[in-house]
Scaffold this active site. Structure first.
Site, PDB file in Angstrom:
ATOM      1  N   THR A   1      -7.713   0.225  -4.908  1.00 47.86           N
ATOM      2  CA  THR A   1      -6.451  -0.072  -4.204  1.00 47.86           C
ATOM      3  C   THR A   1      -5.591  -1.076  -4.962  1.00 47.86           C
ATOM      4  O   THR A   1      -4.696  -1.708  -4.374  1.00 47.86           O
ATOM      5  CB  THR A   1      -6.723  -0.625  -2.780  1.00 47.86           C
ATOM      6  OG1 THR A   1      -7.408  -1.877  -2.909  1.00 47.86           O
ATOM      7  CG2 THR A   1      -7.548   0.344  -1.962  1.00 47.86           C
TER       8      THR A   1
ATOM      9  N   ASN B   1      -1.649  -7.843  -7.452  1.00 49.04           N
ATOM     10  CA  ASN B   1      -0.698  -8.541  -6.566  1.00 49.04           C
ATOM     11  C   ASN B   1      -0.554 -10.022  -6.932  1.00 49.04           C
ATOM     12  O   ASN B   1       0.506 -10.608  -6.791  1.00 49.04           O
ATOM     13  CB  ASN B   1      -1.168  -8.428  -5.117  1.00 49.04           C
ATOM     14  CG  ASN B   1      -0.901  -7.061  -4.543  1.00 49.04           C
ATOM     15  OD1 ASN B   1       0.153  -6.471  -4.793  1.00 49.04           O
ATOM     16  ND2 ASN B   1      -1.856  -6.527  -3.804  1.00 49.04           N
TER      17      ASN B   1
ATOM     18  N   HIS C   1      -0.410   0.309   2.836  1.00 51.27           N
ATOM     19  CA  HIS C   1      -0.817   1.258   1.787  1.00 51.27           C
ATOM     20  C   HIS C   1      -2.336   1.455   1.665  1.00 51.27           C
ATOM     21  O   HIS C   1      -2.844   2.549   1.817  1.00 51.27           O
ATOM     22  CB  HIS C   1      -0.311   0.769   0.421  1.00 51.27           C
ATOM     23  CG  HIS C   1       1.141   0.534   0.323  1.00 51.27           C
ATOM     24  ND1 HIS C   1       2.073   1.540   0.177  1.00 51.27           N
ATOM     25  CD2 HIS C   1       1.860  -0.623   0.337  1.00 51.27           C
ATOM     26  CE1 HIS C   1       3.283   1.019   0.091  1.00 51.27           C
ATOM     27  NE2 HIS C   1       3.186  -0.285   0.188  1.00 51.27           N
ATOM     28  N   ASP C   2      -3.048   0.388   1.338  1.00 47.86           N
ATOM     29  CA  ASP C   2      -4.417   0.514   0.840  1.00 47.86           C
ATOM     30  C   ASP C   2      -5.432   1.078   1.827  1.00 47.86           C
ATOM     31  O   ASP C   2      -6.290   1.893   1.440  1.00 47.86           O
ATOM     32  CB  ASP C   2      -4.893  -0.842   0.299  1.00 47.86           C
ATOM     33  CG  ASP C   2      -4.058  -1.271  -0.901  1.00 47.86           C
ATOM     34  OD1 ASP C   2      -3.943  -2.487  -1.144  1.00 47.86           O
ATOM     35  OD2 ASP C   2      -3.517  -0.386  -1.589  1.00 47.86           O
TER      36      ASP C   2
ATOM     37  N   ASP D   1      -4.731  -4.790   0.902  1.00 46.31           N
ATOM     38  CA  ASP D   1      -6.108  -4.734   0.382  1.00 46.31           C
ATOM     39  C   ASP D   1      -7.070  -5.437   1.344  1.00 46.31           C
ATOM     40  O   ASP D   1      -8.191  -4.980   1.569  1.00 46.31           O
ATOM     41  CB  ASP D   1      -6.211  -5.445  -0.968  1.00 46.31           C
ATOM     42  CG  ASP D   1      -5.293  -4.890  -2.017  1.00 46.31           C
ATOM     43  OD1 ASP D   1      -4.087  -5.208  -1.980  1.00 46.31           O
ATOM     44  OD2 ASP D   1      -5.763  -4.113  -2.856  1.00 46.31           O
TER      45      ASP D   1
ATOM     46  N   PHE E   1       3.657   0.364  -7.911  1.00 47.93           N
ATOM     47  CA  PHE E   1       3.122  -0.879  -8.483  1.00 47.93           C
ATOM     48  C   PHE E   1       1.758  -0.702  -9.155  1.00 47.93           C
ATOM     49  O   PHE E   1       1.549  -1.141 -10.286  1.00 47.93           O
ATOM     50  CB  PHE E   1       3.026  -1.966  -7.399  1.00 47.93           C
ATOM     51  CG  PHE E   1       2.416  -3.244  -7.917  1.00 47.93           C
ATOM     52  CD1 PHE E   1       1.072  -3.509  -7.737  1.00 47.93           C
ATOM     53  CD2 PHE E   1       3.185  -4.163  -8.630  1.00 47.93           C
ATOM     54  CE1 PHE E   1       0.499  -4.671  -8.240  1.00 47.93           C
ATOM     55  CE2 PHE E   1       2.628  -5.328  -9.138  1.00 47.93           C
ATOM     56  CZ  PHE E   1       1.272  -5.577  -8.943  1.00 47.93           C
ATOM     57  N   ASN E   2       0.773  -0.093  -8.476  1.00 43.61           N
ATOM     58  CA  ASN E   2      -0.589  -0.058  -9.030  1.00 43.61           C
ATOM     59  C   ASN E   2      -0.646   0.674 -10.366  1.00 43.61           C
ATOM     60  O   ASN E   2      -1.427   0.333 -11.239  1.00 43.61           O
ATOM     61  CB  ASN E   2      -1.554   0.603  -8.039  1.00 43.61           C
ATOM     62  CG  ASN E   2      -1.879  -0.310  -6.868  1.00 43.61           C
ATOM     63  OD1 ASN E   2      -1.721  -1.528  -6.977  1.00 43.61           O
ATOM     64  ND2 ASN E   2      -2.296   0.271  -5.756  1.00 43.61           N
TER      65      ASN E   2
ATOM     66  N   ASP F   1      -7.015  -5.704  -5.190  1.00 42.34           N
ATOM     67  CA  ASP F   1      -6.255  -6.888  -5.642  1.00 42.34           C
ATOM     68  C   ASP F   1      -5.636  -7.583  -4.423  1.00 42.34           C
ATOM     69  O   ASP F   1      -4.407  -7.661  -4.280  1.00 42.34           O
ATOM     70  CB  ASP F   1      -5.169  -6.496  -6.652  1.00 42.34           C
ATOM     71  CG  ASP F   1      -4.102  -5.558  -6.068  1.00 42.34           C
ATOM     72  OD1 ASP F   1      -2.941  -5.597  -6.570  1.00 42.34           O
ATOM     73  OD2 ASP F   1      -4.402  -4.803  -5.125  1.00 42.34           O
TER      74      ASP F   1
END
Ligand code: RIB
Ligand code: CA
Length: 300
Positions: A119, A37, A231-232, A15, A157-158, A10
């Site tokens: 992700t 996102n 993060h991703d 990402d 969040f995810n 996203d």
């Protein structure tokens, strides 16, 4: 022999870097996009933008779900901006979206055993599973945490963006590797990291530097982080080099009904529930090796 993967994402700043890392170091067969996102239209446009500037012209990009399975959409414009990829001035994309849906593209790619890296919210991956798409040899995802959340006190969040989808994935019985906030919060894009990227000196490095500078500003303003966690790409790095993380086989349940805890990944760290492990949960990250991989992909 590089691993054959589908990246479901996203984009989103992190990402976008995950797309770059996956394209440079894995056998990236498809990019599928999901609302998260930002809206699906924006995450899909952002995937096309990143592929255009990175010269990734041979990987089909297909749009998937524009909303979660059973709740209203949740976006993160406060972090990623109105476009979902605020910061750089992207040229008009020359990479088009594939005419297939994410499900159709995934079904075509999954005629052969393939790893799915996720992700973003897990809506697309849950849909693949619900439609009996075969040959997913494992799912490596960025999401959840063994402790605190980020977009809710106890939810990341995810997972929070589509808890029902996450529940389907974690109950699938497929091999899952969960790269949660425990490890991604160590992948901090510090000023020395940003300097290493800026010193590469290419237009792509400039765009990545601008992405991370914007990401740093929004993370500082929203979360009070000195440097933003990337993060991703950690989930991608864990496929490139599984030894870059340390992980434990643990039971992970997704909270669906808690008033204050919906979207939490309830990880049985101390094995007190007697429930069978259903995921490899990342608990450690070799940060230096991670940045060498990530910066190497920008340089490549
Ligand atoms: O919580 C971090 C996750 O949410 C990352 O995947 C980021 O891109 C957002 O989607
Ligand atoms: Ca994401």
């Amino acid at each position: 022999m590089t691993t054959r993967v589908i990246l479901d994402c996203d984009p989103g700043h992190d990402d976008a870097l995950a797309i770059l890392l996956a394209a440079r170091r894995l056998d990236l067969r498809a990019i599928t996009t999901v609302a998260g996102n930002q809206t699906l239209a924006r995450t899909t446009l952002n995937a096309r933008r990143m592929c255009t500037v990175a010269g990734i012209t041979d990987v089909p990009i297909a749009a998937g779900a524009d909303q979660p399975l059973a709740q209203d959409p949740l976006h993160a414009g406060e972090i990623h901006g109105e476009s979902g990829l605020d910061g750089p001035d992207f040229p008009p994309p020359t990479v088009d979206a594939d005419p297939r849906t994410a499900l159709q593209l995934a079904s075509d790619v999954l005629r052969e055993p393939t790893t799915v890296i996720a992700t973003g919210p897990l809506t697309n991956v849950a849909t693949f599973l619900q439609n009996g798409v075969g040959n997913i040899d494992r799912i490596v995802l960025m999401g959840g945490s063994t402790g605190r959340g980020n977009m809710a006190p106890l939810a990341e969040f995810n997972i929070l963006a589509d808890p029902e989808a996450a529940d389907i994935v974690f109950r699938s019985g497929l091999p899952i590797t969960m790269c949660g906030l425990d490890v991604t919060h160590r992948a901090l894009a510090t000023p020395p990291v940003l300097r290493r990227i800026q010193q590469i000196g290419t237009p792509l490095a400039g765009i990545c530097h601008d992405l991370l500078t914007y990401f740093a500003d929004s993370y500082r303003a929203y979360f009070g982080f000195e440097s933003p966690p990337l993060h991703d790409p950690v989930a991608v790095a864990a496929v490139i080099d599984p030894t870059i993380i340390s992980a434990r086989p643990l039971n992970v349940e997704i909270e669906l009904t808690g008033t204050h805890t919906r979207g939490a990944t309830v990880v049985d760290l101390d094995r007190v529930t007697g429930r069978k492990p259903n995921a490899l949960v990342a608990t450690g990250l070799d940060v230096d090796r991670f940045w060498d991989l990530m910066i190497g992909a920008v340089e490549q």
